[in-house]
Design a protein around this motif. Structure first.
Motif, PDB file in Angstrom:
ATOM      1  N   SER A  97      47.734  45.317  57.967  1.00 33.30           N
ATOM      2  CA  SER A  97      48.663  44.976  57.158  1.00 33.30           C
ATOM      3  C   SER A  97      48.834  45.912  55.798  1.00 33.30           C
ATOM      4  CB  SER A  97      48.544  43.503  56.919  1.00 33.30           C
ATOM      5  OG  SER A  97      48.839  42.719  57.988  1.00 33.30           O
ATOM      6  N   ALA A  98      47.425  46.283  55.383  1.00 31.01           N
ATOM      7  CA  ALA A  98      47.494  46.908  54.362  1.00 31.01           C
ATOM      8  C   ALA A  98      48.062  48.305  54.176  1.00 31.01           C
ATOM      9  CB  ALA A  98      45.848  47.296  53.987  1.00 31.01           C
ATOM     10  N   THR A  99      48.243  49.122  55.472  1.00 30.92           N
ATOM     11  CA  THR A  99      48.866  50.224  55.842  1.00 30.92           C
ATOM     12  C   THR A  99      50.329  50.206  55.865  1.00 30.92           C
ATOM     13  OG1 THR A  99      48.873  50.348  58.264  1.00 30.92           O
ATOM     14  CG2 THR A  99      46.634  51.204  57.055  1.00 30.92           C
ATOM     15  N   LEU A 100      50.965  49.086  56.051  1.00 30.84           N
ATOM     16  CA  LEU A 100      52.361  49.142  56.357  1.00 30.84           C
ATOM     17  C   LEU A 100      53.173  49.409  54.930  1.00 30.84           C
ATOM     18  CD1 LEU A 100      52.610  46.067  58.518  1.00 30.84           C
ATOM     19  CD2 LEU A 100      52.585  48.298  58.935  1.00 30.84           C
ATOM     20  N   PRO A 101      52.734  49.066  53.786  1.00 27.37           N
ATOM     21  CA  PRO A 101      53.397  49.360  52.651  1.00 27.37           C
ATOM     22  C   PRO A 101      53.392  51.093  52.338  1.00 27.37           C
ATOM     23  CG  PRO A 101      52.010  47.427  51.876  1.00 27.37           C
ATOM     24  CD  PRO A 101      51.741  48.034  53.458  1.00 27.37           C
ATOM     25  N   TRP A 102      52.367  51.674  52.831  1.00 29.69           N
ATOM     26  CA  TRP A 102      52.348  53.183  52.699  1.00 29.69           C
ATOM     27  C   TRP A 102      53.783  53.619  53.556  1.00 29.69           C
ATOM     28  CZ3 TRP A 102      46.802  54.066  54.506  1.00 29.69           C
ATOM     29  CH2 TRP A 102      45.863  53.288  53.444  1.00 29.69           C
ATOM     30  N   LEU A 103      53.609  53.071  54.831  1.00 34.23           N
ATOM     31  CA  LEU A 103      55.170  53.594  55.664  1.00 34.23           C
ATOM     32  C   LEU A 103      56.249  53.190  55.106  1.00 34.23           C
ATOM     33  CD1 LEU A 103      53.110  52.548  59.079  1.00 34.23           C
ATOM     34  CD2 LEU A 103      53.395  54.974  58.118  1.00 34.23           C
ATOM     35  N   GLU A 104      56.210  51.875  54.471  1.00 36.57           N
ATOM     36  CA  GLU A 104      57.429  51.627  53.909  1.00 36.57           C
ATOM     37  C   GLU A 104      57.928  52.791  52.795  1.00 36.57           C
ATOM     38  OE1 GLU A 104      60.623  48.417  52.681  1.00 36.57           O
ATOM     39  OE2 GLU A 104      59.459  49.023  54.781  1.00 36.57           O
ATOM     40  N   ALA A 105      57.103  52.904  52.048  1.00 33.76           N
ATOM     41  CA  ALA A 105      57.213  54.018  50.634  1.00 33.76           C
ATOM     42  C   ALA A 105      57.597  55.093  51.346  1.00 33.76           C
ATOM     43  CB  ALA A 105      55.851  54.101  49.978  1.00 33.76           C
ATOM     44  N   LEU A 106      57.042  55.500  52.593  1.00 34.90           N
ATOM     45  CA  LEU A 106      57.566  57.101  53.172  1.00 34.90           C
ATOM     46  C   LEU A 106      59.047  56.996  53.269  1.00 34.90           C
ATOM     47  CD1 LEU A 106      54.869  58.047  55.664  1.00 34.90           C
ATOM     48  CD2 LEU A 106      55.151  58.943  53.464  1.00 34.90           C
TER      49      LEU A 106
END
Length: 207
Positions: free
Chosen positions: A130-139
């Motif tokens: 779950s912690a990595t998903l905001p990184w992908l959202e930001a991309l």
């Protein structure tokens, strides 16, 4: 030259290649592998995982290696950026997804297969995902695809896994790994750019 790709149903890694072949307009002959008897695949490639590509005398296992092979022989449309620095970033992102991101869901799947699954470990691994998903959202801020305005290699590598955060596995799909992804990827209703990206990539054709 005929391209043959060996596959099993519902494979995430096979879907990567199916997307790439369709984007590049490359014809393919699919060879279905019996998941219960992978000995012909081992005889061909020395390992039992799909996909495996055959092109003349060449045999290429591993989806990432197949994507790179296709890019060299069928360069348009490009899956990797032309700029060397951006291309290196794409390679780093793909290596991270395959070598780091996929560790947690695979570990959850293995834990669920144990005689006494460790619920605390599963929760920790789920939190890592779950912690990595905001990184992908930001991309996806200001663009339609993870590394640019057109589908690229990271989209093809990540989509077959991340889609399960938006859609459930098919009713006929028995793979517990896909159920793990569906349960532990909180995308739908929470990350609007990533959810829209899943639907955008899902609308692309497959070979």
């Amino acid at each position: 030259m005929e391209l043959r790709v060996h596959r099993v149903p519902h494979s995430t890694n096979v879907e990567r290649v199916a997307l790439a072949l369709a984007l590049k307009g490359v014809p393919v002959t699919w060879v279905d592998v019996d998941p219960a008897d992978r000995s012909p695949l081992v005889a061909l490639s020395g390992q039992e995982l799909v996909p495996v590509l055959e092109a003349g005398d060449e045999v290429v296992p591993d989806s990432a290696a197949i994507l790179a092979w296709l890019e060299r022989r069928f360069p348009e449309p490009q899956l990797w950026p032309a700029d060397p620095a951006q291309r290196a970033l794409a390679d780093i992102a793909v290596a991270w997804f395959n070598g780091v991101w996929k560790v947690a869901p695979n570990a959850i799947d293995a834990e669920l297969g144990a005689a006494a699954p460790d619920a605390e470990r599963i929760a920790r691994l789920s939190a890592e995902m779950s912690a990595t998903l905001p990184w992908l959202e930001a991309l996806l801020h200001g663009r339609d695809f993870l590394l640019g305005d057109a589908p690229g290699v990271l989209d093809l590598v990540a989509f077959p896994f991340l889609k399960y955060g938006v859609q459930a596995p098919a009713a006929e799909d028995p793979d517990r790994f896909h159920a793990v992804l569906h349960e532990h990827l909180p995308i739908a209703g929470r990350l609007p750019r990533l959810e829209a990206w899943v639907r955008r990539v899902d609308a692309l054709p497959r070979a």
